[in-house]
Design a protein around this motif. Structure first.
Motif, short mmCIF file in Angstrom:
data_model
loop_
_atom_site.label_atom_id
_atom_site.label_comp_id
_atom_site.label_asym_id
_atom_site.label_seq_id
_atom_site.Cartn_x
_atom_site.Cartn_y
_atom_site.Cartn_z
N VAL A 4 0.84 -1.20 0.00
CA VAL A 4 0.00 0.00 0.00
C VAL A 4 0.88 1.25 0.00
O VAL A 4 0.63 2.20 -0.72
CB VAL A 4 -0.93 0.00 1.23
CG1 VAL A 4 -1.72 1.30 1.30
CG2 VAL A 4 -1.88 -1.19 1.17
N ARG A 13 -5.04 -2.38 -0.06
CA ARG A 13 -5.09 -3.83 -0.17
C ARG A 13 -6.54 -4.27 -0.15
O ARG A 13 -7.37 -3.72 0.56
CB ARG A 13 -4.37 -4.50 1.00
CG ARG A 13 -2.89 -4.40 0.94
CD ARG A 13 -2.30 -5.24 2.07
NE ARG A 13 -0.94 -4.86 2.31
CZ ARG A 13 0.09 -5.35 1.64
NH1 ARG A 13 -0.10 -6.24 0.71
NH2 ARG A 13 1.33 -4.96 1.92
N THR A 106 -4.28 -5.17 -4.68
CA THR A 106 -4.70 -3.81 -4.35
C THR A 106 -5.71 -3.37 -5.41
O THR A 106 -5.88 -4.01 -6.43
CB THR A 106 -3.51 -2.82 -4.35
OG1 THR A 106 -2.93 -2.80 -5.66
CG2 THR A 106 -2.48 -3.21 -3.32
#
Length: 118
Positions: A4, A13, A106
């Motif tokens: 992240v 995420r 993500t």
């Protein structure tokens, strides 16, 4: 491995068991005019990633009509299973599940279009 922190600017995420994904304000996704395919731009307009190749016209029409697209990004998503594989949908689902369990996915919900010139 993407994290992240490395992605920054709102990408989060999407772990296993997540029931809601974030809306990524300012991110843009649309056609990649240089080579065909898609491009994803960060909120400051810089290119984050592009995917060359032909696009399904029905998918593009749906993205344009709905105006929103779910974007998932990870190191193994969609790359390891060729579209001609007999169980392509199940294999890709299994890959997504594994990658989410490992914290490697993500992404988020973003508006279609609004790309800046690059």
């Amino acid at each position: 491995m993407w994290t992240v922190q490395a992605l920054g600017q709102g990408m989060e995420r999407i772990g296993y068991g997540v029931l809601q994904i974030p809306t990524l304000t300012g991110w843009a996704i649309g056609p990649w005019s240089r080579e065909g395919g898609l491009q994803l731009q960060q909120p400051d307009g810089t290119l984050f990633v592009y995917v060359p190749g032909p696009l399904d016209p029905a998918w593009i029409d749906a993205a344009e009509n709905i105006g929103w697209v779910v974007v998932l990004h990870g190191p193994n998503l969609g790359l390891r299973v060729p579209p001609t594989h007999p169980d392509v949908h199940q294999e890709r689902k299994d890959t997504l599940t594994r990658e989410r369990q490992q914290g490697m996915v993500t992404g988020g919900l973003m508006r279609w279009g609004g790309l800046r010139e690059s």
